[in-house]
Scaffold this motif. Structure first.
Motif, short mmCIF file in Angstrom:
data_model
loop_
_atom_site.label_atom_id
_atom_site.label_comp_id
_atom_site.label_asym_id
_atom_site.label_seq_id
_atom_site.Cartn_x
_atom_site.Cartn_y
_atom_site.Cartn_z
N THR A 166 0.78 -1.08 0.06
CA THR A 166 -0.04 0.17 -0.22
C THR A 166 0.96 1.18 -0.19
OG1 THR A 166 -1.76 -1.10 1.34
CG2 THR A 166 -1.64 1.32 1.29
N ALA A 172 1.90 3.78 -3.29
CA ALA A 172 1.50 5.10 -3.01
C ALA A 172 2.49 6.12 -3.47
CB ALA A 172 0.68 5.32 -1.62
N THR A 181 -3.12 6.45 -8.06
CA THR A 181 -3.38 4.79 -8.12
C THR A 181 -4.47 4.60 -7.22
OG1 THR A 181 -1.99 3.04 -7.05
CG2 THR A 181 -1.97 5.04 -5.86
N VAL A 183 -4.11 4.15 4.26
CA VAL A 183 -4.56 4.88 3.17
C VAL A 183 -5.04 6.34 3.92
CG1 VAL A 183 -6.07 5.37 1.34
CG2 VAL A 183 -4.87 3.25 1.37
N LEU A 210 -2.32 8.45 4.48
CA LEU A 210 -1.61 8.91 3.16
C LEU A 210 -2.58 10.10 2.51
CD1 LEU A 210 -0.09 5.61 1.70
CD2 LEU A 210 0.90 7.32 3.22
N ARG A 211 -3.59 9.91 2.65
CA ARG A 211 -4.68 10.74 2.04
C ARG A 211 -4.79 12.21 2.74
NH1 ARG A 211 -8.65 9.52 -1.68
NH2 ARG A 211 -10.10 10.64 -0.44
N VAL A 261 -4.39 8.68 -4.17
CA VAL A 261 -4.62 7.44 -3.34
C VAL A 261 -5.73 7.19 -2.98
CG1 VAL A 261 -3.37 6.04 -1.69
CG2 VAL A 261 -2.11 7.89 -2.68
#
Length: 433
Positions: free
Chosen positions: A143, A147, A157, A173, A176-177, A190
């Motif tokens: 993951t 990313a 992605t 995620v 990350l977002r 992502v």
């Protein structure tokens, strides 16, 4: 994750729209990323790495729930190892993001250029692929790697992980977002797709026009299902039936070290050796030592007749199926071969095109092996474990391609780009018919 991909005609409309909606948002994000500078992308990668480290307890708590559920469902320990995250593993994937930030940005690189006789300036330039779909099984580190690599190369992605890692992937995620948004880059760069219905895979791999490429990472069943049923271009990755061939001239102490490292360092990954071949001239000396050293590392040897005879009662009788098995566990097949040519023939018949290794002191044998073996990576007197994007200086990898187009071997930033031709003129027109 099951290897079956559902027919698009049987997929509920709501799920189809959910996947296609994510793909449309990804296309918009990819357009924005194409305008982002290297400094902006690198700052985001460093911020993502810092956020993962800071929020490690949150990640590990989600991962612990996945691991407990996996064990309760009867998942093998080898697959649990792929799923399991530790503070050290989180720190490692964060370091991978920092490494990617330190690499040159491939987008915009001029591959070649010239000035035509009529004065038109012609350049072939690297550009992002666009929207990259990743289908993978039970490895939450993928993951983060995916990313980071797609962001740096200017791609958006769509991540379709397995239900076994749902909580881990969701936590990762989300972090990350949130970090991307805080850095002024599109959060939809992502996105995590639904993972409980295999139909989401179907609509990812058939979203031609919305998704530019799909990369499956997992077992042979998953990879073949995606490659065979995708209408989006797909890259075949990962199945690693890797061999270590101990040649007649091999330094046997070196061969022992390399074999044990290739198999036992981390048996659940695709670059782990699954078969060792021993030239008959050194079999009597090498096989007993190899079986003993592998046993000390917890590895069970599935051997042919000579390996059973030389290795003792701890060797399990190999079947024909063992030569084609990617164990991904503490098991390895072993065979004594009569000649260098027999070793090449065995690898040609049973290898998966991933990584093949020879241990030899003969320069000619090394040259023949590297030229004759058809694989993405060939090791001479080195462990198969080196076939890895990080080890190859790529920072991380999106997967290891075992096909020949458009990429082969570990796929890093460059492999996540295509090219376009750009021509600059000052009014030239083409003559003739």
């Amino acid at each position: 994750m099951t290897s079956t991909v559902q027919s698009p005609d049987t997929v509920p409309d709501a799920l189809r729209e959910q996947v296609h909606g994510a793909a449309r948002r990804a296309r918009t994000a990819a357009g924005d990323l194409a305008l982002a500078t290297r400094a902006e992308k690198d700052a985001a990668l460093h911020a993502m790495a810092d956020a993962l480290v800071t929020r490690t307890p949150e990640i590990l708590a989600a991962n612990a729930e996945d691991v407990d559920a996996a064990r309760e469902s009867g998942m093998t320990e080898a697959l649990v190892d792929r799923l399991n995250l530790t503070a050290e593993r989180v720190a490692s994937v964060a370091d991978g993001l920092r490494s990617v930030a330190g690499l040159a940005d491939p987008a915009g690189e001029v591959v070649r250029g010239s000035v035509l006789p009529n004065g038109v300036q012609l350049h072939q330039v690297r550009v992002p692929l666009g929207v990259v779909g990743i289908v993978y099984e039970g490895r939450p580190n993928v993951t983060v790697d995916a990313a980071g690599l797609t962001l740096k190369s200017g791609n958006a992605t769509l991540l379709r992980g397995s239900s076994s890692a749902e909580r881990s992937n969701t936590a990762l995620v989300t972090i990350l977002r949130e970090t991307l948004a805080a850095q002024g880059l599109p959060a939809d760069s992502v996105q995590l797709l639904p993972c409980h219905d295999r139909a989401s895979v179907t609509h990812l791999i058939t979203a031609r026009g919305l998704v530019d490429i799909v990369i499956p990472r997992g077992g042979a069943g998953l990879i073949q299902a995606v490659v065979q049923q995708a209408t989006v271009p797909a890259i075949e990755t990962g199945v690693g039936n890797c061999h270590v061939f101990v040649d007649a001239s091999a330094d046997l102490d070196m061969a022992l070290r390399l074999l044990v490292n290739s198999k036992a360092r981390r048996p659940s990954v695709c670059n782990a050796a699954e078969t060792f071949l021993v030239h008959r001239d050194v079999a009597a000396e090498f096989v007993p030592k190899a079986v003993s050293a592998l046993a000390e590392a917890g590895v069970t040897v599935h051997g042919d007749g000579p390996v059973q005879q030389l290795g003792g009662p701890g060797v399990v009788a190999a079947t024909e199926g063992d030569w084609d098995t990617e164990y991904l566990a503490l098991d390895i097949a072993g065979r004594v071969v009569d000649s260098f040519g027999d070793a090449l023939e065995h690898i040609a018949d049973h290898g998966s095109g991933h990584t093949e290794a020879i241990v030899t002191s003969d320069v000619r044998s090394a040259r023949l092996f590297t030229s004759r073996v058809d694989a993405a990576a060939v090791m001479v007197n080195a462990s198969t474990a080196f076939t890895d994007g990080g080890e190859f200086g790529m920072g991380a990898e999106i997967g290891i391609s075992t096909q020949k187009l458009h990429a082969r071997g570990p796929m890093g930033l460059t492999e996540l780009t295509s090219t376009k031709w750009v021509a600059h003129g000052d009014g030239q027109v083409r003559g003739g018919s």
